[in-house]
Design a protein around this motif. Sequence first.
Motif, short mmCIF file in Angstrom:
data_model
loop_
_atom_site.label_atom_id
_atom_site.label_comp_id
_atom_site.label_asym_id
_atom_site.label_seq_id
_atom_site.Cartn_x
_atom_site.Cartn_y
_atom_site.Cartn_z
N SER A 86 0.84 -1.20 0.00
CA SER A 86 0.00 0.00 0.00
C SER A 86 0.87 1.24 0.00
CB SER A 86 -0.91 0.00 1.23
OG SER A 86 -0.13 0.15 2.41
N LYS A 87 0.32 2.33 -0.52
CA LYS A 87 1.07 3.58 -0.57
C LYS A 87 1.35 4.10 0.84
CE LYS A 87 2.83 6.99 -3.05
NZ LYS A 87 3.34 7.90 -2.02
N ALA A 88 0.42 3.90 1.77
CA ALA A 88 0.62 4.38 3.13
C ALA A 88 1.82 3.71 3.78
CB ALA A 88 -0.63 4.15 3.96
N ILE A 89 1.95 2.39 3.63
CA ILE A 89 3.09 1.68 4.23
C ILE A 89 4.37 2.08 3.50
CG2 ILE A 89 4.09 -0.57 4.69
CD1 ILE A 89 1.68 0.14 6.46
N SER A 90 4.32 2.21 2.18
CA SER A 90 5.51 2.64 1.44
C SER A 90 5.99 4.00 1.91
CB SER A 90 5.20 2.70 -0.06
OG SER A 90 4.92 1.41 -0.58
N ASP A 91 5.05 4.89 2.25
CA ASP A 91 5.42 6.23 2.67
C ASP A 91 6.09 6.26 4.04
OD1 ASP A 91 4.55 7.51 0.37
OD2 ASP A 91 2.56 7.98 1.17
N LEU A 92 5.74 5.30 4.92
CA LEU A 92 6.35 5.34 6.25
C LEU A 92 7.66 4.57 6.35
CD1 LEU A 92 5.98 2.57 8.14
CD2 LEU A 92 3.63 3.32 8.23
N ILE A 93 7.91 3.66 5.40
CA ILE A 93 9.10 2.81 5.47
C ILE A 93 10.40 3.61 5.57
CG2 ILE A 93 10.53 1.15 4.19
CD1 ILE A 93 8.12 -0.05 5.70
N PRO A 94 10.60 4.70 4.80
CA PRO A 94 11.87 5.43 4.93
C PRO A 94 12.16 5.92 6.34
CG PRO A 94 10.70 6.12 2.96
CD PRO A 94 9.76 5.26 3.73
N TYR A 95 11.12 6.13 7.15
CA TYR A 95 11.31 6.64 8.50
C TYR A 95 11.77 5.55 9.48
CZ TYR A 95 8.86 10.80 6.87
OH TYR A 95 8.49 11.93 6.17
N ILE A 96 11.47 4.28 9.16
CA ILE A 96 11.87 3.21 10.09
C ILE A 96 12.96 2.32 9.52
CG2 ILE A 96 9.58 3.16 11.15
CD1 ILE A 96 9.11 0.47 9.70
N LYS A 97 13.36 2.57 8.27
CA LYS A 97 14.38 1.74 7.63
C LYS A 97 15.65 1.73 8.48
CE LYS A 97 15.31 -0.58 3.75
NZ LYS A 97 14.46 -1.66 3.23
N ASN A 98 16.03 0.52 8.92
CA ASN A 98 17.25 0.32 9.71
C ASN A 98 17.25 1.14 11.01
OD1 ASN A 98 18.35 -1.41 7.69
ND2 ASN A 98 18.93 0.41 6.51
N CYS A 99 16.06 1.41 11.53
CA CYS A 99 15.94 2.18 12.77
C CYS A 99 16.43 1.37 13.98
CB CYS A 99 14.49 2.60 12.98
SG CYS A 99 14.15 3.43 14.54
N ARG A 100 16.06 0.09 14.03
CA ARG A 100 16.48 -0.86 15.05
C ARG A 100 15.99 -0.49 16.45
NH1 ARG A 100 20.02 -4.27 12.56
NH2 ARG A 100 20.71 -5.21 14.51
N ALA A 101 15.01 0.37 16.55
CA ALA A 101 14.42 0.73 17.84
C ALA A 101 13.22 -0.17 18.12
CB ALA A 101 14.00 2.19 17.82
N PRO A 102 12.83 -0.32 19.40
CA PRO A 102 11.61 -1.07 19.71
C PRO A 102 10.40 -0.47 18.99
CG PRO A 102 12.86 -0.66 21.70
CD PRO A 102 13.50 0.17 20.62
N MET A 103 9.46 -1.31 18.65
CA MET A 103 8.29 -0.89 17.87
C MET A 103 7.01 -1.19 18.64
SD MET A 103 7.17 -2.37 14.12
CE MET A 103 8.76 -1.88 13.42
N THR A 104 6.10 -0.24 18.62
CA THR A 104 4.75 -0.47 19.12
C THR A 104 3.79 -0.32 17.95
OG1 THR A 104 5.28 0.39 21.32
CG2 THR A 104 2.96 0.28 20.73
N LEU A 105 2.98 -1.34 17.73
CA LEU A 105 2.04 -1.35 16.61
C LEU A 105 0.68 -1.81 17.11
CD1 LEU A 105 1.51 -1.30 13.44
CD2 LEU A 105 2.08 -3.75 13.50
N THR A 106 -0.36 -1.05 16.79
CA THR A 106 -1.72 -1.49 17.09
C THR A 106 -2.54 -1.44 15.80
OG1 THR A 106 -2.60 0.70 17.66
CG2 THR A 106 -1.57 -0.57 19.43
N CYS A 107 -3.32 -2.49 15.57
CA CYS A 107 -4.21 -2.55 14.41
C CYS A 107 -5.61 -2.89 14.92
CB CYS A 107 -3.75 -3.61 13.42
SG CYS A 107 -2.07 -3.40 12.80
N PHE A 108 -6.56 -2.03 14.64
CA PHE A 108 -7.96 -2.27 15.00
C PHE A 108 -8.72 -2.52 13.71
CE2 PHE A 108 -12.34 -1.35 15.92
CZ PHE A 108 -12.53 -1.78 17.23
N ILE A 109 -9.26 -3.72 13.57
CA ILE A 109 -9.89 -4.14 12.32
C ILE A 109 -11.37 -4.43 12.54
CG2 ILE A 109 -9.85 -5.83 10.44
CD1 ILE A 109 -6.87 -5.90 12.64
N SER A 110 -12.21 -3.71 11.84
CA SER A 110 -13.64 -4.02 11.80
C SER A 110 -13.88 -4.89 10.58
CB SER A 110 -14.48 -2.74 11.72
OG SER A 110 -14.30 -1.95 12.87
#
Length: 372
Positions: free
Chosen positions: A170-194
């Motif tokens: 998706s374009k949204a995920i492609s747009d955020l990847i440069p910000y986390i590329k090789n970041c190596r920091a802990p990640m918090t992710l939440t997905c709420f799916i209806s």
Amino acid sequence: MKIVTNLRKVVRYNSLYGFRRTVIKVAGRTRNHKLNIFFPVKRGEKNISLIGCGQFGFSTISYFLYKKIGSHFLECYDIDSKKSLSTAKFWGYKPCKNAEALISNPKCKYVYIASDHYTHSEYAIEAIEAGKIVYCEKPISVTRDQLLNLVKTIKQFHAEIYFGYNRPFSKAISDLIPYIKNCRAPMTLTCFISGHKLAADHWYNDPKEGTRICGNLGHWIDLSMYLFEQRGLEPEIYDINITYSSKDELDDNIAVSYRTEHGDLITLVLTSRTEPFEGINETINLQCGNLISKIDDFQKQTLWAGEKRQLLKYSPKDVGHLRAINQPFIDEKRRVNTVIKSTLLMLEIKDMVMNVEESRRYDLKEDNKFLF
């Protein structure tokens, strides 16, 4: 009243997806072949065959192949001959009597698999052994034995295979990847799916299909694994916890969370207490390093990177189908190992649900035999 509701849905879909995508969604539900006047034949070599002519094969796979590369449709097959015939009549496939004949056709170069979930691995293996290029819709397997046999076949034949987990495209995920590329920091992710509200006799509820964990939640399990990969730090230890809203619907209205040895915290909530008017709706929140991202149903995204803030909008709504489905024809391909890892974690969670477990530790190192 139903006619009015359907008309409203068409209007709403048009605002979300555009005219032609809305037309094909209507055609997929009604199987009205006359609507193919909006999709004139684009000449080209007929070398793509489709196994599974349900709504996804008809209105998603075939549509996005047509949109990107044209009318290269050779044959199609479905256990429901009516679906096979209507798909063939609309898109120009030739209906095939069985999957074996479709796969063995020497004119067939690409096999797209969108059949019942429990058949994906079997058809993929048959197609690989026949020397075809394979696109396998999610889930790629619903049991560990299926996955092991598929992996062995991929290795043995050095197969060219692509997978249908589309959110990473998706374009949204492609747009955020440069910000986390090789970041190596802990990640918090939440997905709420209806998700869709399923009838008791819906085919997803057949035990052999792998529950809604394989049918739905696998998308966001895979997304988390893709984000780990892009970050450059992939976990091996997963402490999994599941909260069930009811023991009468173990794989629905459910919260799944897992933490890793790197301090990651992933929370996935799947709910279907009502049918969402516009189809599946999802809200994704991510924090990694100095990045904060909020994705609203793949229609817009807010990105904060330190003091920098961006508001991005996506019209039409883009969940990644165009690029995912056309992987064989573009210079993008998911890492096979990443999809295998996400499938292994998905199957672990599915097994917990089947056994009504609330917590378990999964060590990915113990499954190295699955990886390349």
